[in-house]
Scaffold this motif. Structure first.
Motif, PDB file in Angstrom:
ATOM      1  N   TYR A  68      44.510 -28.574 -43.620  1.00 54.39           N
ATOM      2  CA  TYR A  68      43.488 -28.823 -44.633  1.00 54.39           C
ATOM      3  C   TYR A  68      44.083 -29.247 -45.967  1.00 54.39           C
ATOM      4  O   TYR A  68      45.266 -29.047 -46.237  1.00 54.39           O
ATOM      5  CB  TYR A  68      42.620 -27.577 -44.794  1.00 54.39           C
ATOM      6  N   GLN A 123      42.504 -27.718 -39.363  1.00 54.88           N
ATOM      7  CA  GLN A 123      43.129 -26.744 -40.268  1.00 54.88           C
ATOM      8  C   GLN A 123      44.369 -26.078 -39.692  1.00 54.88           C
ATOM      9  O   GLN A 123      44.934 -25.191 -40.326  1.00 54.88           O
ATOM     10  CB  GLN A 123      42.111 -25.664 -40.650  1.00 54.88           C
ATOM     11  N   TYR A 189      36.421 -25.734 -36.773  1.00 55.63           N
ATOM     12  CA  TYR A 189      37.184 -24.810 -37.602  1.00 55.63           C
ATOM     13  C   TYR A 189      37.335 -23.423 -36.980  1.00 55.63           C
ATOM     14  O   TYR A 189      37.908 -22.529 -37.598  1.00 55.63           O
ATOM     15  CB  TYR A 189      36.519 -24.676 -38.975  1.00 55.63           C
ATOM     16  N   HIS A 247      35.453 -22.238 -45.687  1.00 55.02           N
ATOM     17  CA  HIS A 247      36.106 -22.974 -46.781  1.00 55.02           C
ATOM     18  C   HIS A 247      36.219 -22.134 -48.061  1.00 55.02           C
ATOM     19  O   HIS A 247      35.796 -22.549 -49.143  1.00 55.02           O
ATOM     20  CB  HIS A 247      35.370 -24.274 -47.064  1.00 55.02           C
ATOM     21  N   HIS A 292      33.082 -31.198 -49.601  1.00 52.03           N
ATOM     22  CA  HIS A 292      34.419 -30.701 -49.935  1.00 52.03           C
ATOM     23  C   HIS A 292      34.575 -30.513 -51.438  1.00 52.03           C
ATOM     24  O   HIS A 292      34.162 -31.360 -52.229  1.00 52.03           O
ATOM     25  CB  HIS A 292      35.468 -31.673 -49.407  1.00 52.03           C
ATOM     26  N   HIS A 338      37.992 -35.779 -49.387  1.00 52.69           N
ATOM     27  CA  HIS A 338      38.620 -34.473 -49.572  1.00 52.69           C
ATOM     28  C   HIS A 338      39.423 -34.519 -50.873  1.00 52.69           C
ATOM     29  O   HIS A 338      40.529 -35.061 -50.889  1.00 52.69           O
ATOM     30  CB  HIS A 338      39.533 -34.143 -48.391  1.00 52.69           C
TER      31      HIS A 338
END
Length: 424
Positions: A68, A123, A189, A247, A292, A338
């Protein structure tokens, strides 16, 4: 840039209420566009101050990736990465492990420090530096998701925690969440080592949520339960939904964090961005879409979310609640990327355009301008959970940008030197 139009994005947003139909239509549409718009090259360096794209783990036979965008793989000339001999074109498998590797840039020596069966292509195993000696990552052992700490000095695992890490603050504490719940609702995730939660377990909001674990003592506390999170600015729709958090991002001085509360009515997803000072919860964005985000400083959040019914990049002052647009980035009309920040610079990326090219940009906060850096090809076979987002992030000194890419045909951790641009 063969961008998707506003009309195309509008149609996609309408189809979001029927995810399965959207997935089928989107897949077909992407394949058609990839054939029509395909370029004659797999990568292009746009800014001539960048001389090359480096692949730190290219000497290894495996595919490499870091994960990530919220973590930096580099510290004191040492780079950490995940390595996989199992094809990343396939969904992660609990029967196939990936390795945790570290490279010494001064000697080019690469050492394998561990392996894990709990990972995702987005991730990894949440591998992250605790300090310049210790590395933390998630594993599956004895029927549980755990986290381990490896010491470079002692060359061994020095600590095992009963909780998996999501984000950490140095060697003080880390925050954890339920990867089993995430697997139920967003397998991109979540980890596959345990069975999916049943309906009763999914509705247990009192004993699930965000945990805080103290590094020295291993003491763990349920900081906020999902019930606490759901009851914060409660809406009637919540009682009909399934809920999760994801997150988590701690600010630079460790005094606060943000996270996304996602809730699902059937297959339709809704998002909230929530801030916490470890004592209470405060909703930052509640307009149904949050993508994000990152910390600009300890008082300012930056991210892509919906505000006043408009999707775009925004700054948010957590003290005043004031939300300000970043028009330069939003006006690129590339959708959500991102973002990662270092001083006056934000690095951000795009998803593949019609020609399957992903784009890497720098944005100067102080002088308000965007610099295109690279475009990189992503084959249509890297799709869904197996996609490869660039997930760009600065090195700790701001001179390098690391990102994951498949422009060479396999997943690789890549690096460019931007010191002549940022002059940090």
């Amino acid at each position: 840039m063969a961008k998707f139009s506003t009309k195309e994005r509008f149609i996609a947003s309408i189809l979001s209420s029927t995810p399965r139909i959207k997935k089928i239509i989107k897949r077909l549409y992407i394949h058609i566009n990839a054939l029509i718009y395909k370029k004659s090259y797999n990568f292009r360096i746009i800014d001539n101050r960048i001389t090359e794209i480096k692949h730190p783990f290219d000497a290894m036979c495996e595919e490499s990736f870091f994960g990530y965008y919220d973590k930096d793989p580099n510290i004191n000339n040492k780079i950490i990465s995940h390595l996989s001999s199992y094809s990343t074109l396939k969904k992660p498998s609990p029967q196939n492990s990936i390795k945790i590797a570290i490279k010494n840039e001064m000697t080019d020596e690469i050492n394998i420090i561990g392996e894990t069966f709990s990972y995702t292509w987005q991730q990894g195993a949440r591998c992250q530096w605790i300090d310049d000696n210790m590395i933390m990552y998630n594993v599956f052992e004895n029927g549980k998701y755990l986290s381990k700490v490896y010491s470079l000095i002692k060359k061994k695992i020095i600590k095992t925690f009963e909780f998996p890490v999501q984000d950490s603050y140095r060697n003080s504490y880390f925050l954890s969440l339920n990867y089993q719940r995430i697997m139920n609702l967003r397998p991109d995730y979540g980890y596959r080592n345990l069975p999916l939660l049943n309906e009763i377990e999914m509705k247990d909001y009192d004993n699930d949520g965000i945990w805080k674990i103290y590094f020295e003592t291993s003491k763990a506390e349920l900081l906020f339960s999902l019930k606490d999170i759901i009851e914060c600015d409660y809406r009637d729709i919540y009682k009909s939904c399934n809920h999760k958090v994801n997150h988590i991002m701690i600010n630079n001085d460790g005094t606060a964090f943000i996270f996304i509360h996602r809730y699902y009515l059937g297959k339709q997803r809704f998002d909230r961005l929530i801030y916490s000072d470890f004592k209470s919860l405060k909703v930052i964005s509640n307009n149904n879409m949050v993508s994000h985000c990152c910390w600009i400083d300890d008082q300012t959040i930056f991210g892509y979310f919906r505000h006043n019914n408009k999707d775009g990049y925004y700054y948010c002052d957590i003290n005043t609640g004031k939300i300000s647009p970043c028009e330069k980035m939003t006006n690129l009309k590339i959708g959500d990327g991102h973002p990662s920040c270092c001083k006056n610079w934000i690095v951000f990326d795009s998803y593949p355009d019609k020609s399957r090219m992903q784009h890497l940009f720098l944005y100067n906060i102080k002088d308000d301008y965007v610099l295109p850096l690279l475009e990189l090809y992503q084959n249509v076979n890297f799709w869904g959970e197996c996609r490869c987002d660039l997930h760009p992030r600065f090195s700790n000194n701001g001179k390098l940008i690391f990102f994951d890419s498949v422009y060479c045909g396999r997943r690789q951790l890549c690096c460019i030197d931007v010191s002549s641009i940022t002059k940090l």
